[in-house]
Design an enzyme around this catalytic site. Structure first.
Site, PDB file in Angstrom:
ATOM      1  N   SER A 255       4.436  -5.264  11.748  1.00 49.86           N
ATOM      2  CA  SER A 255       3.733  -6.932  11.495  1.00 49.86           C
ATOM      3  C   SER A 255       4.514  -7.727  13.176  1.00 49.86           C
ATOM      4  O   SER A 255       5.687  -7.294  13.373  1.00 49.86           O
ATOM      5  CB  SER A 255       4.115  -7.225  10.917  1.00 49.86           C
ATOM      6  OG  SER A 255       4.278  -8.480  10.131  1.00 49.86           O
TER       7      SER A 255
ATOM      8  N   HIS B 264      -2.650   5.895 -15.525  1.00 45.13           N
ATOM      9  CA  HIS B 264      -2.564   4.189 -15.901  1.00 45.13           C
ATOM     10  C   HIS B 264      -1.426   3.162 -15.469  1.00 45.13           C
ATOM     11  O   HIS B 264      -1.336   2.560 -15.592  1.00 45.13           O
ATOM     12  CB  HIS B 264      -3.269   3.728 -17.024  1.00 45.13           C
ATOM     13  CG  HIS B 264      -4.054   4.284 -17.238  1.00 45.13           C
ATOM     14  ND1 HIS B 264      -5.186   4.036 -17.813  1.00 45.13           N
ATOM     15  CD2 HIS B 264      -3.730   5.345 -18.259  1.00 45.13           C
ATOM     16  CE1 HIS B 264      -6.651   4.563 -18.509  1.00 45.13           C
ATOM     17  NE2 HIS B 264      -5.688   5.476 -19.139  1.00 45.13           N
TER      18      HIS B 264
END
Length: 451
Positions: free
Chosen positions: A279, A154
Site C-alpha cells: 500500500s 454461509h
C-alpha cells in the site's frame, strides 16, 4: 498510447501473458492467413483443382516479410476485412501463379481457418498452464490431507474439514475442466471452406469441393466438418463459454483464498515478493494481488461468454455484424484465461499455509463446530431427540455465557456419568469428526497423478 488493459504497457501482463499475446498478435494472425492460403493451394493441387506448379510457386514465394504492412492496414480499413488486401499483395509476390491463390474461397473461409489455427495453439498453451495448476493443487491437497480447518457454510463455522480436502475440491473442478477442454478442442477446431454461400459451388457440382476441403483439413491438421459453419458458431461459443467456466472455478479458488488471507482469518498468505501487494500509505499491507486478478478475470470472462452467445444469432448464410463481435471476444477470452492460470500457478506454488492458525480458528466458536459430532455420538446413549435438545441447550448457553461447548457438557452430571469426562473431551476435538474428507482427498489426488 494504449486504450485497453490488453495492450497497456502497465496492465497487459495482469490481464494476459506474453505467450498468448504472441499467439493472437497481428503478425501471427496475418501469418496464419498466409498459412491457410498456401495450404489451400497445395490441397487444390492434390485434388486437381489448380496446377501443381502453381501451388509450388505459391508455397515458395508467399512471404510475410514481403508484405507492406502500412498498405495492408489502410486497405483493410477500406475493405472491412484483411483477406483481400493480403491476397492482393501475396498474389503480387507469386507472379503468374498468383492467379490461382485463394481459388474458390471466400473471405470468411480464410479468416475462420486462421482463427482455428490460433485457437489450436492457444489451447495447447492453456492446457499446459492448466496441468501445472492442477499438479500444484494436487501437491497442496496431499500435503494438507490432515490439516484440520474450519468448514464454513454461509460464512459461518459448520463442521471441521481439512485444508487438503478444500484444495481437492478445487482440484476436482479443474480436472473436469481439463477433460472438457480436450473434448471441446476435438469438436471445435474445424477447417472452414465453403465459398461464397457455403455450398462450394465455385468448385462445381462434382466431388472436387468436398475433396478439397478434406485435403485442406489434412494439410492444416484441423477437423473436416460435415458442412460449412459460416453461420453456425457453436464451436467458438463452446470454447469461450468453457473458458468462462474455468475462469469461474479459478475465481472461486481466489475468493476462498482472499477470505482466508484476511486479517481475521490469517490462515493463508500469498507468496512474499518485496513490494507485491503493498500500500502507498499502509506499510503493513500485503494484499492478495494474484487472487484479486483471478477474481477480476472470472468476471470479465463471463462477459466474453455473453458476447459470444449474442454472436451466435446470425442471419441466413452470412452474418451482418455478429461475426465482428468474435474478433474482440475470442482473443480477449484466451488472454484472460491465460492470465488467470498464470496468476494461479504463481500464487498456489508459493502459498503460505498457516496450519496452526487454521487449527486455532476451529476453536474460536468455543467448540460449537463439533456440536453435530457430539450429538450424533451421544444419541445412541440418551436417544436422538434428547441428544438434540441437550446439545442445543448447551450451545445456546455457551454462546450467551462466552464459554465452550465442552465446559457446558462437563457441567451436566448425568451426561458425565453416562459417557465419562474423557469421552466428552475426545468428542469435542475437531480432528475426530472429518468423515470421509481424507479418503476423498486421497482419491482426487490419486486420480490426478494417475492422469
Amino acid at each position: 498510447m494504449s486504450t485497453t488493459v490488453f495492450d497497456s504497457l502497465l496492465f497487459r501482463d495482469m490481464f494476459g501473458t506474453p505467450e498468448m499475446r504472441d499467439i493472437f498478435s497481428d503478425t501471427a494472425y496475418v501469418q496464419r492467413i498466409l498459412d491457410t492460403e498456401t495450404a489451400l493451394a497445395r490441397a487444390q493441387a492434390r485434388t486437381g483443382v489448380v496446377p501443381a506448379e502453381a501451388a509450388e510457386e505459391i508455397t515458395k514465394r508467399v512471404d510475410f516479410a514481403g508484405l507492406d504492412l502500412e498498405r495492408l492496414r489502410n486497405e483493410t480499413e477500406i475493405v472491412g476485412y484483411p483477406v483481400l488486401p493480403i491476397v492482393t499483395q501475396a498474389a503480387e509476390q507469386c507472379g503468374e501463379a498468383g492467379g490461382y491463390l485463394h481459388w474458390g474461397a471466400t473471405t470468411q473461409d480464410i479468416m475462420d481457418t486462421a482463427v482455428m489455427l490460433q485457437c489450436r495453439q492457444g489451447i495447447d498453451h492453456l492446457q499446459g498452464q492448466l496441468d501445472r495448476v492442477r499438479h500444484t493443487l494436487a501437491d497442496l491437497a496431499h500435503e494438507h490431507t490432515d490439516t484440520v480447518a474450519a468448514g464454513r457454510t454461509h460464512l459461518q463455522h459448520a463442521l471441521p474439514v481439512t485444508f487438503g480436502y478444500r484444495c481437492a475440491v478445487w482440484l476436482s473442478a479443474l480436472d473436469r475442466h481439463a477433460q472438457r477442454l480436450q473434448q471441446a478442442r476435438e469438436r471445435a477446431l474445424m477447417v472452414q471452406f465453403g465459398g461464397a454461400a457455403g455450398t462450394l459451388a465455385s468448385l462445381g457440382s462434382g466431388p472436387e469441393g468436398l475433396r478439397t476441403r478434406a485435403a485442406l483439413a489434412a494439410e492444416l491438421g484441423l477437423r473436416d466438418p460435415e458442412i460449412t459453419w459460416h453461420v453456425a458458431r457453436d464451436g467458438l461459443v463452446e470454447l469461450v463459454s468453457l473458458f468462462a467456466a474455468v475462469g469461474g472455478s479459478l475465481g472461486k479458488i481466489a475468493w476462498d483464498i482472499m477470505m482466508m488471507c484476511s486479517s481475521e482469518f490469517g490462515e493463508l498468505a500469498e507468496p512474499f515478493v518485496p513490494g507485491r501487494g503493498a500500500s502507498s500509505t499502509m506499510p503493513q499491507k500485503r494484499n492478495p494481488i494474484s487472487s484479486e486478478l483471478m477474481f477480476a478475470a472470472a468476471k470479465l470472462l463471463r462477459e466474453k461468454s455473453s458476447t459470444m452467445l449474442d454472436a451466435m444469432m446470425q442471419d441466413f448464410e452470412r452474418a451482418t455484424g455478429p461475426w465482428h463481435l468474435e474478433w474482440a471476444a475470442v482473443p480477449e477470452a484466451f488472454l484472460l484465461l491465460s492470465s488467470s492460470l498464470h496468476q494461479a500457478e504463481f500464487m498456489l506454488s508459493g502459498l503460505e499455509v498457516h496450519t496452526d492458525t487454521m487449527r486455532r480458528n476451529t476453536h474460536i466458536t468455543g467448540g460449537l463446530i463439533v456440536a453435530e459430532a457430539v450429538m450424533m455420538d451421544i444419541a445412541p446413549v440418551v436417544g436422538r431427540q434428547h441428544a438434540h435438545e441437550l446439545i442445543y441447550d448447551a450451545c445456546r448457553t455457551a454462546i450467551e455465557s462466552g464459554t465452550t461447548l465442552e465446559s457446558q457438557l462437563l457441567a451436566q452430571p448425568t451426561l458425565v456419568e453416562q459417557i465419562g469426562p474423557d469421552r466428552i473431551s475426545h468428542l469435542c476435538d475437531p480432528a475426530r469428526y472429518l468423515g470421509s474428507a481424507q479418503a476423498m482427498t486421497h482419491s482426487v489426488v490419486r486420480q490426478d497423478r494417475g492422469r
